[in-house]
Design a protein around this motif. Structure first.
Motif, PDB file in Angstrom:
ATOM      1  N   SER B  78       0.836  -1.211   0.000  1.00 27.84           N
ATOM      2  CA  SER B  78       0.000   0.000   0.000  1.00 27.84           C
ATOM      3  C   SER B  78       0.862   1.247   0.000  1.00 27.84           C
ATOM      4  O   SER B  78       0.592   2.214  -0.728  1.00 27.84           O
ATOM      5  CB  SER B  78      -0.901   0.035   1.235  1.00 27.84           C
ATOM      6  OG  SER B  78      -1.921  -0.917   1.135  1.00 27.84           O
ATOM      7  N   LYS B  81       2.460   1.697  -3.430  1.00 34.38           N
ATOM      8  CA  LYS B  81       1.474   2.154  -4.417  1.00 34.38           C
ATOM      9  C   LYS B  81       1.167   3.628  -4.222  1.00 34.38           C
ATOM     10  O   LYS B  81       1.017   4.376  -5.196  1.00 34.38           O
ATOM     11  CB  LYS B  81       0.179   1.322  -4.299  1.00 34.38           C
ATOM     12  CG  LYS B  81      -0.907   1.707  -5.277  1.00 34.38           C
ATOM     13  CD  LYS B  81      -0.630   1.172  -6.673  1.00 34.38           C
ATOM     14  CE  LYS B  81      -1.717   1.610  -7.657  1.00 34.38           C
ATOM     15  NZ  LYS B  81      -1.579   0.999  -8.978  1.00 34.38           N
ATOM     16  N   SER B  82       1.077   4.019  -2.969  1.00 37.47           N
ATOM     17  CA  SER B  82       0.794   5.423  -2.684  1.00 37.47           C
ATOM     18  C   SER B  82       1.909   6.316  -3.212  1.00 37.47           C
ATOM     19  O   SER B  82       1.678   7.436  -3.661  1.00 37.47           O
ATOM     20  CB  SER B  82       0.622   5.593  -1.179  1.00 37.47           C
ATOM     21  OG  SER B  82       0.574   6.941  -0.828  1.00 37.47           O
ATOM     22  N   ASN B  85       2.057   5.378  -7.950  1.00 37.87           N
ATOM     23  CA  ASN B  85       0.749   4.833  -8.304  1.00 37.87           C
ATOM     24  C   ASN B  85       0.623   4.360  -9.745  1.00 37.87           C
ATOM     25  O   ASN B  85      -0.404   3.825 -10.134  1.00 37.87           O
ATOM     26  CB  ASN B  85      -0.369   5.823  -7.967  1.00 37.87           C
ATOM     27  CG  ASN B  85      -0.164   7.142  -8.671  1.00 37.87           C
ATOM     28  OD1 ASN B  85       0.715   7.279  -9.525  1.00 37.87           O
ATOM     29  ND2 ASN B  85      -0.978   8.128  -8.318  1.00 37.87           N
ATOM     30  N   ALA B 109      -6.740  -1.885   4.397  1.00 40.82           N
ATOM     31  CA  ALA B 109      -6.514  -1.651   2.972  1.00 40.82           C
ATOM     32  C   ALA B 109      -7.838  -1.704   2.213  1.00 40.82           C
ATOM     33  O   ALA B 109      -8.059  -0.930   1.277  1.00 40.82           O
ATOM     34  CB  ALA B 109      -5.547  -2.684   2.412  1.00 40.82           C
ATOM     35  N   ARG B 112      -9.978   1.417   2.850  1.00 41.82           N
ATOM     36  CA  ARG B 112      -9.469   2.595   2.130  1.00 41.82           C
ATOM     37  C   ARG B 112      -9.564   2.433   0.618  1.00 41.82           C
ATOM     38  O   ARG B 112      -9.194   3.335  -0.116  1.00 41.82           O
ATOM     39  CB  ARG B 112      -7.989   2.802   2.479  1.00 41.82           C
ATOM     40  CG  ARG B 112      -7.706   3.389   3.833  1.00 41.82           C
ATOM     41  CD  ARG B 112      -6.274   3.910   3.893  1.00 41.82           C
ATOM     42  NE  ARG B 112      -5.313   2.877   3.581  1.00 41.82           N
ATOM     43  CZ  ARG B 112      -4.312   2.527   4.383  1.00 41.82           C
ATOM     44  NH1 ARG B 112      -4.175   3.128   5.564  1.00 41.82           N
ATOM     45  NH2 ARG B 112      -3.458   1.599   4.023  1.00 41.82           N
ATOM     46  N   ASN B 113     -10.006   1.259   0.167  1.00 40.85           N
ATOM     47  CA  ASN B 113     -10.006   0.940  -1.266  1.00 40.85           C
ATOM     48  C   ASN B 113      -8.618   1.139  -1.876  1.00 40.85           C
ATOM     49  O   ASN B 113      -8.469   1.643  -2.995  1.00 40.85           O
ATOM     50  CB  ASN B 113     -11.040   1.797  -2.024  1.00 40.85           C
ATOM     51  CG  ASN B 113     -11.367   1.200  -3.392  1.00 40.85           C
ATOM     52  OD1 ASN B 113     -11.367  -0.023  -3.567  1.00 40.85           O
ATOM     53  ND2 ASN B 113     -11.628   2.053  -4.380  1.00 40.85           N
ATOM     54  N   ASP B 114      -7.580   0.729  -1.153  1.00 46.66           N
ATOM     55  CA  ASP B 114      -6.224   0.832  -1.695  1.00 46.66           C
ATOM     56  C   ASP B 114      -6.197   0.111  -3.041  1.00 46.66           C
ATOM     57  O   ASP B 114      -6.595  -1.045  -3.131  1.00 46.66           O
ATOM     58  CB  ASP B 114      -5.212   0.168  -0.749  1.00 46.66           C
ATOM     59  CG  ASP B 114      -4.908   1.026   0.476  1.00 46.66           C
ATOM     60  OD1 ASP B 114      -4.239   0.531   1.395  1.00 46.66           O
ATOM     61  OD2 ASP B 114      -5.369   2.198   0.501  1.00 46.66           O
ATOM     62  N   ILE B 116      -4.640  -1.884  -4.778  1.00 48.42           N
ATOM     63  CA  ILE B 116      -3.622  -2.929  -4.864  1.00 48.42           C
ATOM     64  C   ILE B 116      -4.335  -4.254  -5.100  1.00 48.42           C
ATOM     65  O   ILE B 116      -5.555  -4.342  -4.910  1.00 48.42           O
ATOM     66  CB  ILE B 116      -2.774  -3.008  -3.580  1.00 48.42           C
ATOM     67  CG1 ILE B 116      -3.645  -3.374  -2.368  1.00 48.42           C
ATOM     68  CG2 ILE B 116      -2.039  -1.689  -3.334  1.00 48.42           C
ATOM     69  CD1 ILE B 116      -2.861  -3.565  -1.074  1.00 48.42           C
ATOM     70  N   GLN B 196      -7.276  -3.189 -10.769  1.00 43.42           N
ATOM     71  CA  GLN B 196      -6.327  -2.191 -10.270  1.00 43.42           C
ATOM     72  C   GLN B 196      -5.945  -1.255 -11.415  1.00 43.42           C
ATOM     73  O   GLN B 196      -5.919  -0.043 -11.260  1.00 43.42           O
ATOM     74  CB  GLN B 196      -5.075  -2.900  -9.708  1.00 43.42           C
ATOM     75  CG  GLN B 196      -4.052  -1.937  -9.161  1.00 43.42           C
ATOM     76  CD  GLN B 196      -2.790  -2.591  -8.627  1.00 43.42           C
ATOM     77  OE1 GLN B 196      -1.758  -1.942  -8.501  1.00 43.42           O
ATOM     78  NE2 GLN B 196      -2.825  -3.859  -8.314  1.00 43.42           N
ATOM     79  N   SER B 201      -8.901   0.401  -8.278  1.00 45.66           N
ATOM     80  CA  SER B 201      -9.568   0.009  -7.038  1.00 45.66           C
ATOM     81  C   SER B 201      -8.964  -1.259  -6.454  1.00 45.66           C
ATOM     82  O   SER B 201      -8.130  -1.925  -7.084  1.00 45.66           O
ATOM     83  CB  SER B 201     -11.063  -0.223  -7.296  1.00 45.66           C
ATOM     84  OG  SER B 201     -11.701   0.996  -7.555  1.00 45.66           O
ATOM     85  N   PHE B 202      -9.447  -1.587  -5.268  1.00 45.60           N
ATOM     86  CA  PHE B 202      -8.975  -2.734  -4.494  1.00 45.60           C
ATOM     87  C   PHE B 202      -9.379  -4.034  -5.172  1.00 45.60           C
ATOM     88  O   PHE B 202     -10.481  -4.146  -5.712  1.00 45.60           O
ATOM     89  CB  PHE B 202      -9.623  -2.641  -3.106  1.00 45.60           C
ATOM     90  CG  PHE B 202      -9.245  -3.717  -2.130  1.00 45.60           C
ATOM     91  CD1 PHE B 202     -10.105  -4.793  -1.893  1.00 45.60           C
ATOM     92  CD2 PHE B 202      -8.062  -3.644  -1.419  1.00 45.60           C
ATOM     93  CE1 PHE B 202      -9.772  -5.776  -0.959  1.00 45.60           C
ATOM     94  CE2 PHE B 202      -7.722  -4.629  -0.485  1.00 45.60           C
ATOM     95  CZ  PHE B 202      -8.593  -5.691  -0.261  1.00 45.60           C
TER      96      PHE B 202
END
Lengths: 348, 245, 258
Positions: B78, B81-82, B85, B109, B112-114, B116, B196, B201-202
């Motif tokens: 995460s 990715k942040s 991205n 995760a 937050r809809n990370d 990944i 992704q 989105s997650f």
């Protein structure tokens, strides 16, 4: 022992021997999490106790929680313990610091492995600092450094009485070699001297407990008491081993499994190379055997310090003892030390 | 030497790989490799692994790979990715790392809809450390910490994808596959990666897998346990179809 | 009298039964009246990769479970060959698993139970070094250990008894014959398909045999990566559905339809 005669000698590995010691010492609660090389302690606990309702077991979601599970059981009056290693030891420092603050008889078996981070899964002597001082603030612990499966048994047997009598978190610091080594272990009869009882009371007395303070002076007073109690306990609890030290002109200081290689080396150095050399081995790294240590090292030509770490034992030795002689260090982080290594060190 | 059977992104020098004979990881990683080949993202992918058996995938691919502490693969991925991205970030973990020590990070995760992709290989126990119970261990299942069979009464083996359905946005892609149907594993992984890439989105795929070594079963018995027990309790299929797709 | 000590170092691949071999040997030695120590050692974690063991047998006190040079070194894997080499000096007896397999290459079972054959040889060598461990005792331990499965027990006892077909000169062989095998492929073709096997990838797991819908796969006498038998295909039965290729965790099969 003559070969050829059938015997009933059964082999135990260090983890089995440790559990046997804990059970004889009156432990009834274990919480833990799988981590090499400490996992077998948990498996042995389950194997030996799952049929009996008197014993409790929690496989926690991680080591931090396992440590707090143990604290819960101790507050309820059970002799409780955990076992971990490496990164798990790091995670365990959170609950251990609560046990330090509240003087709880928290017992843990630490199987050292190489670090930092994931490192190796089998051996090092690199968790000395973490196991002796890994919490925040100013906590105090009792730490036994063992060298064989036999000693794992002996000190697990003793740890609970020590912890419940003096109320300091108590550790048996070993490593993956000792955990996995199979050898013949001698067990003895043992009756625990201290009975555990609930620390958190219901109707009166100790029924409101916390580990935070409003003012610095409150904390300071509490810490001063802990320091006094620790000093009072130190001479009574500290343990050491001496090998051929009485007529020695040089001393090797080491701990744990390295002492086996040193003993092997001392015999060869004495018989083959006429060196008058001996071993001083602190068994309790905390409290450190200061009095005996200072006596043994006085008036020696050379003091050698050997360890499978980059100086964690050496720091302890130098800060606790008054060494006037030359210090020669053999520091081999993460790698075991052989008798040959010691012989070469001394002969140079 | 490149074998014709290898995905292109395989690192040949590390083959034969270190997973046990018959281990489901080999099948999942092969399908992941084919998916990466097909989507042509070998140079844009980050792969995070845990320290259970997934650790053995650290040098599996010619893909940027990071191995980290138990249960902390998802936070690392995460975080990466942040910071980056444009990269396709995959966390590849076991059921212990995902549902025990890493459960808090997994749920966070998903909340937050990370964006990944998390792949969880579920063999119902802790493989690397020798076969202890896991949150996914089934009722009556034998493990080294449930030598008399895991207690059924009141205890629930975790249903990860179903849990995440309740903590995820409707844009999340959540599915479960099984190695008894390897091509479907590949399809789910591809769909997850596309969620992704295209929908930012997650995405989450739990893959039911076998562990002959710790189950102490041969090939036939392993498939029996997978198909007759695991697939009965853990429903295979899409659990949450992303509303974007 | 100085105590006599026997030091054995075992280097094997996870899945070859090196730890089992070690534990049976020390158990029998202990029951024969010796002091023993066994220290298992793994690679990265407990599963996957190299599996090592230090064995010490002595009629005196054992001070250290580890040693730097061994009296006997057992090697059954080409991976990380530098590790067992460290324990070899001029008097070390080297049991080379690959050499034994070469001599007995006509035996199907020996690949699966190489560890039992080596156990038998270890006992023979130990006897010549004055460490007498009863063969009957070992047979009893093996029988107890595999009492659940008659076929596995039979296979293991056969491998154990195969030691009688090995001459003393073949007990100890240098390690330079052990190298990473060249990757080869076995290709079968017919009008419909081309079926390729990569033996050096195959770990003999048997998933393909189990899943083949046409019953076209069975065990051969050829050896794969762990010296275990690999599957072979009956091209007439094979329908080229690729189930085996898809289920193989090791990419050891490739099918091309014409």
């Amino acid at each position: 022992m003559i070969g050829g005669q059938l015997s009933n000698k059964i082999l135990y590995n260090g983890s089995e021997a440790a559990i046997k010691g804990c059970l004889q010492a009156g432990a009834t609660f274990f919480a833990g999490y799988p981590i090499t090389p400490g996992t077998e302690i948990m498996e042995q606990w389950v194997k030996k106790t799952s049929e009996n309702q008197k014993y409790r077991f929690i496989q926690a979601e991680d080591e931090t929680s396992a440590g707090f599970n143990v604290i819960g059981a101790i507050l309820a009056g059970k002799k409780a313990f955990t076992a971990t290693a490496g990164p798990g030891n790091t995670l365990m420092q959170d609950p251990i610091s609560m046990a330090e603050a509240m003087r709880l008889p928290f017992v843990a078996i630490i199987m050292q492995r190489g670090g930092p981070s994931t490192g190796t899964v089998i051996f090092s002597q690199q968790e000395v600092n973490l196991t002796c001082h890994g919490g925040n603030g100013e906590g105090h612990r009792i730490v036994y450094s063992t060298s064989t499966p036999q000693e794992l048994y002996n000190y697990c047997l003793k740890a609970f009485d020590i912890a419940w009598k003096w109320r300091f978190p108590t550790f048996i610091l070993a490593d993956g070699y000792q955990a996995k080594q199979e050898s013949q272990v001698v067990f003895k009869k043992y009756i625990p001297r201290i009975n555990s009882k609930p620390i958190l009371k219901y109707n009166h007395g100790n029924n409101n407990l916390r580990n935070c303070y409003n003012f610095e002076t409150e904390l300071a007073l509490n810490l001063e008491k802990n320091i006094r109690d620790y000093n009072l306990m130190s001479k009574k609890v500290c343990e050491y081993e001496l090998y051929k030290a009485s007529d020695a002109s040089e001393i090797i200081i080491t701990h744990g499994i390295t002492s086996l290689s040193v003993i092997e080396a001392i015999d060869i150095l004495r018989t083959k190379f006429n060196k008058k050399i001996g071993l001083f081995r602190p068994i309790t790294l905390a409290p450190f055997p200061i009095e005996v240590g200072n006596k043994v090292i006085s008036n020696k030509t050379n003091i050698y310090i050997a360890e499978s770490s980059n100086g964690q034992l050496a720091s302890l030795v130098k800060s606790n003892l008054n060494i006037r002689s030359t210090i020669v260090e053999l520091l081999k982080p993460a790698v075991p030390i052989s008798a040959e290594d010691i012989i070469n060190l001394v002969r140079k | 030497m490149r074998l014709s059977s290898f995905p292109i992104c395989f690192k040949e020098i590390t083959k034969p790989h270190k997973f046990c004979p018959g281990c489901g990881h080999g099948i999942v990683l092969k399908e992941l490799g084919f998916a990466v080949d097909e989507l042509d993202i070998i140079n844009d992918t980050l792969l995070g692994v845990d320290i259970g058996c997934s650790l053995l995938a650290w040098d599996f691919f010619n893909i940027a790979t990071i191995q980290t502490h138990h249960g902390r693969t998802i936070p690392i991925v995460s975080g990466y990715k942040s910071a980056q991205n444009k990269k396709i970030c995959i966390a590849y973990v076991g059921d212990g790392g995902a549902y025990a020590i890493g459960l808090q990070a997994l749920i966070t995760a998903s909340l937050r809809n990370d964006p990944i992709t998390i792949i969880v290989v579920n063999n119902t126990l802790y493989g690397m450390t020798g076969g202890q119970m896991a949150p996914t261990t089934l009722c009556n299942e034998l493990t080294t910490t449930t030598p008399n069979g895991k207690i059924c009464e009141g205890i629930k083996p975790i249903l990860g994808p179903e849990l995440l359905k309740n903590t995820s946005s409707e844009k999340a892609f959540i599915a479960r596959a099984t190695i008894s149907r390897p091509l479907e594993v590949g399809e789910m992984i591809k769909k997850a990666l596309l969620n992704q890439i295209v929908n930012n989105s997650f995405s989450f795929v739990e893959i039911l897998s076998i562990c002959p070594t710790n189950w102490k079963k041969d090939a036939k018995e392993s498939f029996e346990f997978l198909e007759k027990y695991m697939e009965k309790y853990f429903t295979v299929g899409v659990i949450n179809e992303s509303k974007n797709s | 009298m100085n105590p006599k000590t026997l030091k054995i170092f075992i280097s094997s691949e996870g899945g070859q039964g090196g730890q089992l071999l070690a534990s049976i040997f020390v158990k029998a030695a202990s029951m024969s009246g010796f002091n023993v120590s066994l220290l298992p050692h793994y690679g990265v974690e407990k599963r996957g990769g190299i599996s090592l063991a230090y064995l010490v047998v002595s009629n005196g006190v054992i001070s250290n479970p580890r040693f730097t040079k061994a009296d006997i070194v057992v090697v059954t894997t080409w991976r990380q060959i530098e590790i067992p080499k460290q324990f070899i000096d001029k008097h070390t007896i080297i049991i080379n698993g690959y050499h034994l397999l070469n001599i007995l290459n006509y035996h199907k079972i020996v690949g699966k139970s190489l560890n039992m054959l080596i156990l038998a040889i270890l006992i023979k060598i130990a006897k010549t070094l004055d460490f007498t461990i009863s063969q009957k005792l070992i047979e009893k331990i093996i029988t107890d250990k595999f009492s659940n499965s008659a076929s596995v027990l039979g296979q293991n006892m056969s491998a154990f008894n195969l030691s009688n077909e090995i001459g003393k000169n073949d007990y100890s062989q240098p390690l330079d014959t052990i190298k990473k095998p060249k990757l080869n492929q076995i290709i079968l073709k017919d009008g419909q398909k081309q079926f390729t096997r990569f033996p050096q990838m195959c770990k003999g797991c048997g998933l393909c045999i189990e899943k083949c819908p046409a019953g076209a796969l069975g065990w051969s006498i050829e050896k794969g990566f762990l010296n275990k038998p690999i599957p072979e295909v009956d091209m007439q039965k094979c329908i080229a559905c690729k189930t085996c290729e898809n289920i193989c965790p090791d990419c050891a099969i490739k099918i091309i339809k014409n």
